[in-house]
Design an enzyme around this catalytic site. Sequence first.
Site: not given
Length: 129
Positions: A102, A115
């Site tokens: 991420d 995401d």
Amino acid sequence: MNPPKNNFWLAVGVVGLDQLTKLLVRRESVFKIRVIQNPGLPFGIHLPGFFDTLVVAIVLAVFVSLYFRYFSRPRLRVGFVLIVSGAASNLVDRFLHGSVTDFINFGISTLNFADLAIVAGIGVLLLAN
């Protein structure tokens, strides 16, 4: 191009963009990006052992079966393709690296393009009804 081919290329694009950006941020780069390796589920949820990956794989299988069974409207297909391709790309990370990379910080959470595709797909499904 017919809708199934468009959906295929949308899925390939989501997975390709997500994997490419993760590869770039895992390497040393000129950009000052905070990279987080998330071994668990979103929002810091951790399950023991391999259950994180198992949960993602089961949810992905459920979404794929729902897609083929119930969602024939084109806008619904796009939403599900975004969700499934985002989940599939994060699952690839789990299998290859043991965690999900991420790097897009929104303050309350750090995400990646997969995401964002999942969130966009949920938005499309909610707005299409």
